[in-house]
Design a protein around this motif. Sequence first.
Motif, PDB file in Angstrom:
ATOM      1  N   TRP A  84       3.026  61.233   3.861  1.00  0.00           N
ATOM      2  CA  TRP A  84       3.185  60.868   5.279  1.00  0.00           C
ATOM      3  C   TRP A  84       1.836  60.734   5.980  1.00  0.00           C
ATOM      4  N   ARG A  85       0.786  61.331   5.388  1.00  0.00           N
ATOM      5  CA  ARG A  85      -0.572  61.162   5.915  1.00  0.00           C
ATOM      6  C   ARG A  85      -1.492  61.091   4.688  1.00  0.00           C
ATOM      7  N   PRO A  86      -2.733  60.570   4.836  1.00  0.00           N
ATOM      8  CA  PRO A  86      -3.622  60.564   3.681  1.00  0.00           C
ATOM      9  C   PRO A  86      -3.687  61.954   3.044  1.00  0.00           C
ATOM     10  N   GLN A  87      -3.632  61.960   1.717  1.00  0.00           N
ATOM     11  CA  GLN A  87      -3.564  63.209   0.953  1.00  0.00           C
ATOM     12  C   GLN A  87      -4.751  64.134   1.242  1.00  0.00           C
ATOM     13  N   SER A  88      -4.486  65.442   1.388  1.00  0.00           N
ATOM     14  CA  SER A  88      -5.577  66.410   1.575  1.00  0.00           C
ATOM     15  C   SER A  88      -6.455  66.442   0.331  1.00  0.00           C
ATOM     16  N   LEU A  89      -7.770  66.485   0.556  1.00  0.00           N
ATOM     17  CA  LEU A  89      -8.714  66.467  -0.571  1.00  0.00           C
ATOM     18  C   LEU A  89      -8.884  67.830  -1.212  1.00  0.00           C
ATOM     19  N   ILE A  90      -8.277  68.857  -0.631  1.00  0.00           N
ATOM     20  CA  ILE A  90      -8.393  70.198  -1.223  1.00  0.00           C
ATOM     21  C   ILE A  90      -7.027  70.756  -1.580  1.00  0.00           C
ATOM     22  N   LEU A  91      -6.097  70.771  -0.616  1.00  0.00           N
ATOM     23  CA  LEU A  91      -4.767  71.349  -0.859  1.00  0.00           C
ATOM     24  C   LEU A  91      -3.994  70.551  -1.891  1.00  0.00           C
ATOM     25  N   GLU A  92      -4.070  69.210  -1.754  1.00  0.00           N
ATOM     26  CA  GLU A  92      -3.249  68.328  -2.583  1.00  0.00           C
ATOM     27  C   GLU A  92      -4.110  67.680  -3.664  1.00  0.00           C
ATOM     28  N   LEU A 173       3.678  70.251  12.725  1.00  0.00           N
ATOM     29  CA  LEU A 173       4.083  69.031  12.008  1.00  0.00           C
ATOM     30  C   LEU A 173       3.705  69.117  10.532  1.00  0.00           C
ATOM     31  N   VAL A 174       2.469  69.508  10.246  1.00  0.00           N
ATOM     32  CA  VAL A 174       2.002  69.601   8.859  1.00  0.00           C
ATOM     33  C   VAL A 174       2.919  70.538   8.068  1.00  0.00           C
ATOM     34  N   PHE A 175       3.246  71.695   8.653  1.00  0.00           N
ATOM     35  CA  PHE A 175       4.044  72.684   7.920  1.00  0.00           C
ATOM     36  C   PHE A 175       5.520  72.277   7.833  1.00  0.00           C
ATOM     37  N   ASN A 176       6.042  71.583   8.832  1.00  0.00           N
ATOM     38  CA  ASN A 176       7.398  71.047   8.704  1.00  0.00           C
ATOM     39  C   ASN A 176       7.460  69.965   7.629  1.00  0.00           C
ATOM     40  N   ALA A 177       6.372  69.200   7.513  1.00  0.00           N
ATOM     41  CA  ALA A 177       6.366  68.063   6.587  1.00  0.00           C
ATOM     42  C   ALA A 177       6.362  68.488   5.114  1.00  0.00           C
ATOM     43  N   PHE A 178       6.001  69.749   4.816  1.00  0.00           N
ATOM     44  CA  PHE A 178       6.092  70.222   3.426  1.00  0.00           C
ATOM     45  C   PHE A 178       7.559  70.369   2.992  1.00  0.00           C
ATOM     46  N   GLY A 179       8.450  70.488   3.962  1.00  0.00           N
ATOM     47  CA  GLY A 179       9.855  70.737   3.661  1.00  0.00           C
ATOM     48  C   GLY A 179      10.589  69.469   3.240  1.00  0.00           C
ATOM     49  N   ARG A 236     -10.238  67.817   8.685  1.00  0.00           N
ATOM     50  CA  ARG A 236      -8.801  67.788   8.958  1.00  0.00           C
ATOM     51  C   ARG A 236      -8.083  68.970   8.303  1.00  0.00           C
ATOM     52  N   SER A 237      -8.539  69.379   7.121  1.00  0.00           N
ATOM     53  CA  SER A 237      -7.908  70.521   6.456  1.00  0.00           C
ATOM     54  C   SER A 237      -8.021  71.779   7.317  1.00  0.00           C
ATOM     55  N   LEU A 238      -9.168  71.973   7.960  1.00  0.00           N
ATOM     56  CA  LEU A 238      -9.317  73.156   8.819  1.00  0.00           C
ATOM     57  C   LEU A 238      -8.459  73.044  10.080  1.00  0.00           C
ATOM     58  N   LEU A 239      -8.335  71.820  10.609  1.00  0.00           N
ATOM     59  CA  LEU A 239      -7.459  71.628  11.780  1.00  0.00           C
ATOM     60  C   LEU A 239      -5.998  71.838  11.400  1.00  0.00           C
ATOM     61  N   SER A 240      -5.653  71.520  10.165  1.00  0.00           N
ATOM     62  CA  SER A 240      -4.264  71.664   9.699  1.00  0.00           C
ATOM     63  C   SER A 240      -3.915  73.112   9.404  1.00  0.00           C
ATOM     64  N   ALA A 241      -4.849  73.802   8.763  1.00  0.00           N
ATOM     65  CA  ALA A 241      -4.528  75.093   8.149  1.00  0.00           C
ATOM     66  C   ALA A 241      -5.098  76.289   8.890  1.00  0.00           C
ATOM     67  N   GLY A 242      -5.982  76.055   9.864  1.00  0.00           N
ATOM     68  CA  GLY A 242      -6.765  77.156  10.413  1.00  0.00           C
ATOM     69  C   GLY A 242      -6.248  77.799  11.679  1.00  0.00           C
ATOM     70  N   ASP A 244      -2.453  77.496  13.268  1.00  0.00           N
ATOM     71  CA  ASP A 244      -1.064  77.949  13.348  1.00  0.00           C
ATOM     72  C   ASP A 244      -0.819  79.125  12.395  1.00  0.00           C
ATOM     73  N   THR A 245      -1.553  79.152  11.300  1.00  0.00           N
ATOM     74  CA  THR A 245      -1.446  80.242  10.326  1.00  0.00           C
ATOM     75  C   THR A 245      -1.884  81.568  10.941  1.00  0.00           C
ATOM     76  N   THR A 246      -3.030  81.565  11.622  1.00  0.00           N
ATOM     77  CA  THR A 246      -3.502  82.832  12.206  1.00  0.00           C
ATOM     78  C   THR A 246      -2.678  83.184  13.444  1.00  0.00           C
ATOM     79  N   THR A 290       6.603  79.549   1.868  1.00  0.00           N
ATOM     80  CA  THR A 290       6.870  78.844   0.609  1.00  0.00           C
ATOM     81  C   THR A 290       5.840  77.756   0.358  1.00  0.00           C
ATOM     82  N   PHE A 291       5.746  77.356  -0.880  1.00  0.00           N
ATOM     83  CA  PHE A 291       4.954  76.207  -1.297  1.00  0.00           C
ATOM     84  C   PHE A 291       5.480  75.661  -2.594  1.00  0.00           C
ATOM     85  N   PHE A 292       5.256  74.377  -2.851  1.00  0.00           N
ATOM     86  CA  PHE A 292       5.703  73.754  -4.100  1.00  0.00           C
ATOM     87  C   PHE A 292       4.536  73.487  -5.036  1.00  0.00           C
TER      88      PHE A 292
END
Length: 402
Positions: A84-92, A173-179, A236-242, A244-246, A290-292
Amino acid sequence: MSAPGSTVSGVPHLDVDPFDMNFFADPYPTHELLRETGPVVYLDKWKLYGVARYAEVHAVLNDPATFCSSRGVGLSDFKKETPWRPQSLILEADPPEHTRTRAVLSKVLSPTVMKGLRERFAAAADQRVDALLEKRSFDAIADLAEAYPLSIFPDALGLKPEGRENLIPYASLVFNAFGPPNELRKEAIARSAPHQAYVTAQCQRDNLTPGGIGACIHAHVDDGAITATEAPLLVRSLLSAGLDTTVNGIGAAVYCLARFPDQWQRLRSDLTLARNAFEEAVRFESPVQTFFRTTTREVDLSGATIGEGEKVLMFLAAANRDPRRWDKPDSYDITRRTSGHVGYGSGIHMCVGQLVARLEGETMLSALARRVASIEITGEPKRRFNNTLRGLDSLPVTISPA
Ligand code: 4IA
């Protein structure tokens, strides 16, 4: 012949949906069912394999060649569907590509960088708690769990002040999109355009303040570690993951300390427990539930045969409360030996920002424990529903000064 509810490969099938509202409202009975049904289960609803015991979750996380990330760590298989968005260069990503990008983020989030942030984070935590003591009654989610990270993390990254209201909606959005493609995911993506536009723009070098973590990522273009095209995606990875998690980690910790007053008193009597009290909240609530992974070949996992190209859902939260691994798994105990919990994952992908998360958690819990005598829940906590994140939408509390 196979037993009822069982396939020839010996994997029991379950008719549970780990992405529906009833499950989110109280996942624990289903976590137990998932763990007790077998080491590997198959969930027909979304056609995926599931692992909920600690041993198998740990094993999958630590065999990245068999259980890969480059086909996406959500339900969508990037070999069959466009992300749904360009693939993460670290997570994915998998080694060797992952190794290079991971090294860059590891450097910009290193212990040395934390030394430079600690004083600012601690001062902001003290200031936040002082403001809350003035109010006495407030929402521990909006006014504390969100307000504190928002007061430090975007500045640490070097984001400009305008548009920051997009950060939490983007992460959600990022975390809903994993579902799976349920209403949560579809609606989040349908509303995503302004949040995506904001994030894409802020990742550009020109939009990041000199000296911030974002600018430090771009500086690695100059030393040849990454290309100018890769740098914005790593920001973008830090904006995605940094963020809502904390937010959900700090929310979890405050919710725990408010519910378990003996643990709160223990923390107040020994401030050196602040860091472990946060860590235990990450184990106990598992903000990232969760994660896949996707199988790269046919594999035997604890007696179950899984074919190539299958999605495997890891129930981090269930592993973090597996009685095979933990004593009194359902107790929040701030003196517990928390090491080995999988709330930050495990292995080569284990949270690269974990030092920032712990610094935020420790500084906030330490500020609370020094200045506050009691935390009382004064209204019905409301849950926030997300395909991946566990946390509250509101937590009305009243605090009294120490
Ligand atoms: C990325 C697992 C979660 C914390 C996460 C989400 C997004 C990204 C990384 C990690 O966009 O790279």
